[in-house]
Design a protein around this motif. Structure first.
Motif, mmCIF file in Angstrom:
data_model
loop_
_atom_site.group_PDB
_atom_site.id
_atom_site.type_symbol
_atom_site.label_atom_id
_atom_site.label_comp_id
_atom_site.label_asym_id
_atom_site.label_seq_id
_atom_site.Cartn_x
_atom_site.Cartn_y
_atom_site.Cartn_z
ATOM 1 N N GLY A 33 -11.673 36.718 -8.054
ATOM 2 C CA GLY A 33 -10.453 36.710 -8.882
ATOM 3 C C GLY A 33 -10.616 35.466 -9.708
ATOM 4 N N ILE A 34 -9.608 34.543 -9.729
ATOM 5 C CA ILE A 34 -9.493 33.485 -10.628
ATOM 6 C C ILE A 34 -10.512 32.388 -9.828
ATOM 7 N N GLN A 35 -11.444 32.058 -10.767
ATOM 8 C CA GLN A 35 -12.280 30.797 -10.450
ATOM 9 C C GLN A 35 -11.595 29.609 -10.206
ATOM 10 N N MET A 36 -11.542 28.878 -9.085
ATOM 11 C CA MET A 36 -10.787 27.553 -8.937
ATOM 12 C C MET A 36 -11.233 26.392 -9.634
ATOM 13 N N GLU A 37 -12.524 26.417 -10.058
ATOM 14 C CA GLU A 37 -13.079 25.265 -10.748
ATOM 15 C C GLU A 37 -12.527 25.363 -12.347
ATOM 16 N N ASN A 38 -12.311 26.711 -12.931
ATOM 17 C CA ASN A 38 -12.043 26.275 -14.520
ATOM 18 C C ASN A 38 -10.316 26.139 -14.476
ATOM 19 N N THR A 39 -9.793 25.450 -13.910
ATOM 20 C CA THR A 39 -8.200 25.507 -13.870
ATOM 21 C C THR A 39 -7.953 24.105 -14.266
ATOM 22 N N TYR A 40 -6.509 24.190 -14.717
ATOM 23 C CA TYR A 40 -5.932 22.873 -14.920
ATOM 24 C C TYR A 40 -4.510 22.848 -14.154
ATOM 25 N N GLN A 41 -4.126 21.815 -13.754
ATOM 26 C CA GLN A 41 -2.980 21.706 -12.916
ATOM 27 C C GLN A 41 -1.610 21.484 -13.749
ATOM 28 N N LEU A 81 9.056 20.444 -5.102
ATOM 29 C CA LEU A 81 7.910 20.339 -6.115
ATOM 30 C C LEU A 81 6.854 21.166 -5.932
ATOM 31 N N VAL A 82 6.621 21.957 -7.190
ATOM 32 C CA VAL A 82 5.595 23.027 -6.841
ATOM 33 C C VAL A 82 4.526 22.616 -7.864
ATOM 34 N N GLU A 83 3.095 23.011 -7.110
ATOM 35 C CA GLU A 83 1.885 22.608 -7.813
ATOM 36 C C GLU A 83 1.216 23.850 -8.165
ATOM 37 N N MET A 84 0.950 24.129 -9.358
ATOM 38 C CA MET A 84 -0.180 25.233 -9.508
ATOM 39 C C MET A 84 -1.300 25.156 -10.537
ATOM 40 N N HIS A 85 -2.236 25.965 -10.088
ATOM 41 C CA HIS A 85 -3.515 25.776 -10.969
ATOM 42 C C HIS A 85 -3.380 27.029 -11.860
ATOM 43 N N ILE A 86 -3.723 26.681 -13.240
ATOM 44 C CA ILE A 86 -3.440 27.656 -14.241
ATOM 45 C C ILE A 86 -5.130 27.885 -14.921
ATOM 46 N N ASP A 87 -5.442 28.808 -14.959
ATOM 47 C CA ASP A 87 -6.755 29.238 -15.786
ATOM 48 C C ASP A 87 -6.906 28.519 -16.998
ATOM 49 N N ASN A 88 -8.050 27.993 -17.140
ATOM 50 C CA ASN A 88 -8.253 27.007 -18.501
ATOM 51 C C ASN A 88 -8.048 27.919 -19.772
ATOM 52 N N ASP A 118 6.999 25.268 -28.865
ATOM 53 C CA ASP A 118 6.437 23.912 -29.235
ATOM 54 C C ASP A 118 5.147 23.942 -29.856
ATOM 55 N N GLU A 119 4.667 22.965 -30.896
ATOM 56 C CA GLU A 119 3.576 22.956 -31.381
ATOM 57 C C GLU A 119 2.387 22.463 -30.304
ATOM 58 N N GLU A 120 2.735 21.452 -29.326
ATOM 59 C CA GLU A 120 1.888 21.005 -28.473
ATOM 60 C C GLU A 120 1.936 21.827 -27.239
ATOM 61 N N ASP A 121 0.549 21.817 -26.585
ATOM 62 C CA ASP A 121 0.440 22.504 -25.162
ATOM 63 C C ASP A 121 0.708 21.630 -24.101
ATOM 64 N N LEU A 122 0.712 22.192 -22.754
ATOM 65 C CA LEU A 122 0.991 21.376 -21.493
ATOM 66 C C LEU A 122 -0.462 20.937 -21.405
ATOM 67 N N ALA A 123 -0.634 19.829 -20.920
ATOM 68 C CA ALA A 123 -2.106 19.098 -20.690
ATOM 69 C C ALA A 123 -2.268 19.126 -19.089
ATOM 70 N N ASP A 124 -3.470 18.885 -18.659
ATOM 71 C CA ASP A 124 -3.513 18.940 -17.189
ATOM 72 C C ASP A 124 -2.731 17.953 -16.467
ATOM 73 N N GLY A 125 -2.175 18.268 -15.517
ATOM 74 C CA GLY A 125 -1.117 17.238 -14.661
ATOM 75 C C GLY A 125 0.196 17.098 -15.300
ATOM 76 N N ALA A 126 0.633 18.033 -16.462
ATOM 77 C CA ALA A 126 1.786 17.884 -16.846
ATOM 78 C C ALA A 126 2.794 18.490 -16.063
ATOM 79 N N THR A 127 4.265 18.276 -16.443
ATOM 80 C CA THR A 127 5.219 19.152 -15.607
ATOM 81 C C THR A 127 6.043 19.942 -16.614
ATOM 82 N N VAL A 128 6.501 21.095 -16.025
ATOM 83 C CA VAL A 128 7.329 21.852 -16.735
ATOM 84 C C VAL A 128 8.469 21.554 -16.480
ATOM 85 N N LEU A 129 9.305 21.245 -17.601
ATOM 86 C CA LEU A 129 10.612 20.736 -17.313
ATOM 87 C C LEU A 129 11.820 21.673 -17.090
#
Lengths: 157, 268, 291
Positions: A33-41, A81-88, A118-129
């Motif tokens: 399934g989802i490869q955990m290496e190619n993800t951002y948080q 506080l929920v942390e998730m890994h999203i496919d790159n 929004d024009e900008e995308d969520l970066a690695d480590g960002a928080t969904v508000l």
């Protein structure tokens, strides 16, 4: 039973055994399934996560885009506080909305991401508000009962 | 009154005797287990010895494992569909079949079959070797029977068991697929994808393999111990075979409970 | 020249005397209890090299136990067993196994490995204890099988052999490593007269050809008498008589007499110890009642 035949049989046995293990690993389980290496948080805070668990799915438009990797309690803000890994491959705008849904009536709970504009995308480590908590069935029911009750009181005799 | 008291005393005496006997056997069995481990060197360096035992306990158990796995899968497919379609979730059939096989039925049923097919055969073989003085003859030839006879059989069983469990699960999933997809008509894609979405490699597949490994150690150990410890008569050997099957079954189910409570605590 | 021959002869004599005096097996004041019951009580035996010795006695008199004690499978309660100068019960497992490589043992029913062919059975000790190439093992095994007359049976499985043949294969296996001491546990039990003669003949011939020493536990009097050098009689855990076959034949000892002549009653009673027969059948020895 001579040696050659014995070797052949044992070889055959080990080969189909390994074949079965590979089948279980690759075809049956989500190993591929989802490869955990190619993800951002990403992180998100929820007032109530309901029945969300580790490894619960993160979906957008119903498509599996990531998994929940950590759930903690934020003792300063008294929220989860929920942390998730999203496919790159998948990027989401900064004003994306995260909500906890249930698949079907009794199914697993998952995080649904609804992209904003929004024009900008969520970066690695960002928080969904912007988040919405899990719908607690008891709350819904009590709210409904309360409304009904107050309706009854205000109605003219 | 005195007669009652007497029989009660006899009962107590018997109980105490039995208890002491059980504890003694447990201690002896544990000591034997470590003896087998420590004297495994020769059999591990001489691959051919173990190869023969993999043939004996693995290859010879293949047919019964494959056929039973298929039937268990067919039954799971039928029952699973019947139950799931009540909730309108026939699509989860693949998940149900795969999870129940990988986590429980595969390792447990394969181990039970292994105990009655290979475990009993190992006990019988070693017991008969003892009854016909073959073990003593070996000992007099300065060849350690534990290293030469017991250890290869133990390791052969330990190696075979995870393969057999994996084959059982595979056949079972195939059986579930056969009933669900081919005969009943659940969608092929949904069957596999729902399975893949909810079966986790580490939690489900790997834990299942780990379980079958532990069962393999337990059953092989019980089988070689009962054979080695059997009374060297025809009756003694047959009693030892019965004990192997009964003790193995109890050990598998008890260990399964312990392992399950460790492995699946807190997840899903 | 004459003097030289004399010297040589006396030298040979010295050598012979030395080998005769050098006991391969010596047992001193050996006692063995099993479950608190004495099985052997004060056995003394000195067996010189090169001899074939029989240990005889009725069933359950402890003669097989004696053999087990010599082979180090049991430990004596007291006393000692020395084989080739080493006290068997004091040896650790490695030393005991080193000693056992120089021993061969023939079990009562052969104890052949049922999952191996005749050839592999005889090759077993060679493969376990030597690193000889397979071609040399083959030659050695065939030589041993030839010695017992079963070279042609090499590919048979033990289940296909008659009792006498199995015993001969087991004998070939016991001597595979050319042992210095060969132990026989009831080698004649359950054999037809022809096989019995063959085995007896083989035991003697192999012993002499290998320069080995043989100890044989048996209750077959007549076969043993023809082939052994010395006989010990054991009854109730002690040696009751000993001597060469001629001495035994001439013996007036009541036990030996009963055993050799196969008499039902004697020092070994026909009846198992029982209460008085009259009391057991409820009869009173009252003459009045009889009259």
């Amino acid at each position: 039973m001579n040696r050659k035949a014995l070797d052949l049989w044992v070889g055959f046995f080990v080969a189909i055994g390994i074949g079965a293990l590979l089948f279980l690993a690759l075809k049956v389980s989500s190993f591929s399934g989802i490869q955990m290496e190619n993800t951002y948080q990403l992180q998100a805070r929820f007032d109530n996560i309901g029945g969300l668990k580790l490894k619960s799915a993160v979906r957008s438009a119903g498509v599996l885009v990531g998994r929940v990797t950590d759930i903690r309690y934020d003792s300063e803000k008294y929220v989860a506080l929920v942390e998730m890994h999203i496919d790159n491959r998948y990027l989401f705008p900064k004003d994306t909305f995260a909500a906890i849904y249930t698949s079907g009536l009794l199914g697993d709970q998952y995080i649904g991401l609804e992209p904003g504009g929004d024009e900008e995308d969520l970066a690695d480590g960002a928080t969904v508000l912007k988040t919405q908590s899990a719908v607690a069935l008891e709350k819904l029911i009590s709210q409904f009962m309360f409304n009904k009750a107050s309706e009854g009181q205000t109605a003219p005799p | 009154m005195t007669r009652f008291l007497h029989s009660f005393m006899d009962f107590l005496r018997l109980l105490g005797h039995e208890t002491v006997n059980r504890v003694w056997r447990l201690g002896y069995g544990s000591r034997f287990f470590f003896a087998v481990l420590f004297r495994s060197g020769a059999s591990l360096t001489r691959g051919r010895l173990i190869l023969r035992e993999i043939w004996f306990s693995g290859v010879l158990s293949l047919i019964i494992i494959l056929i039973s796995g298929l039937f268990v899968g067919l039954v799971l497919g039928l029952q699973g569909y019947e139950i799931l379609q009540r909730f309108g979730s026939a699509g989860a059939l693949g998940t149900m079949v795969a999870l129940s096989l990988l986590r429980e039925l595969g390792p447990v049923v394969a181990a039970l079959l292994f105990a009655s097919r290979a475990g009993s055969a190992i006990t019988a073989e070693i017991g008969l070797m003892k009854a016909t003085e073959q073990l003593k003859a070996m000992d007099m030839m300065a060849v350690d029977p534990v290293a030469r006879v017991v250890a290869p059989r133990f390791w052969g069983g330990v190696i075979s068991m995870p393969f057999l469990a994996a084959l059982f699960s595979t056949m079972g999933i195939f059986g579930g697929w056969l009933i669900g997809v081919v005969f009943i008509g659940v969608d092929d894609g949904i069957f596999w994808s729902s399975m893949q979405a909810s079966v986790d490699f580490r939690h489900d597949v790997w834990n299942g393999i780990l379980k079958s490994f532990v069962f393999g150690v337990a059953v092989s150990q019980i089988a070689v111990f009962e054979g080695f410890d059997s009374e060297p008569t025809a009756e003694g050997v047959s009693r030892a075979i019965t004990r192997t099957v009964v003790t193995s079954a109890l050990a598998i189910l008890a260990l399964d409970f312990v392992l399950t409570s460790f492995m699946f605590r807190g997840i899903s | 020249m004459q003097a030289y021959r004399l010297l040589l002869l006396s030298g040979l004599h010295q050598l012979r005397k030395f080998t005769v005096d050098d006991h391969l097996v010596s047992i001193e004041n050996l006692c063995f209890d099993y479950g608190g019951k004495p099985v052997l009580r004060g056995i003394d035996m000195h067996i010189p090299k090169g001899r074939v010795v029989a240990i005889m006695g009725g069933s359950g008199c402890g003669k097989t136990t004696l053999l087990r004690l010599i082979g180090g499978q049991l430990r004596p309660t007291s006393g000692q067993v020395k084989v080739a100068g080493e006290e068997v019960s004091a040896l650790g497992l490695a030393e005991l196994y080193a000693l056992r490589r120089r021993m061969g043992m023939l079990f009562q029913f052969g104890a052949l490995f049922t999952d191996l062919s005749v050839f592999d059975n005889v090759a077993f000790p060679l493969r376990e204890h030597t690193d000889l190439p397979e071609s040399m093992i083959r030659d050695l095994v065939l030589m041993k099988l030839q010695a017992v007359g079963l070279r042609g049976a090499r590919d048979l499985m033990p289940s296909a052999l008659s009792g006498g043949m199995a015993r001969r294969v087991a004998l070939a296996r016991a001597v595979a490593l050319d042992p210095a001491l060969i132990l026989y546990d009831e080698p004649f039990t359950g054999l037809d007269p022809i096989s019995l003669g063959v085995i007896g003949h083989l035991i003697r011939r192999l012993n002499d050809a290998l320069g080995a020493t043989s100890i044989m536990v048996t209750h077959d009097v007549h076969e043993s008498m023809q082939m052994v050098d010395y006989i010990y009689f054991i009854s109730a855990g002690t040696i009751v008589a000993e001597g060469t076959p001629d001495e035994i034949r001439a013996s007036r000892d009541p036990f030996v007499d009963q055993f050799v002549q196969a008499k039902a009653d004697g020092p070994v009673p026909y009846h198992f110890p029982a209460p008085n027969i009259a009391a057991d059948f409820g009869l009173t020895m009252d003459t009045g009642a009889l009259a």
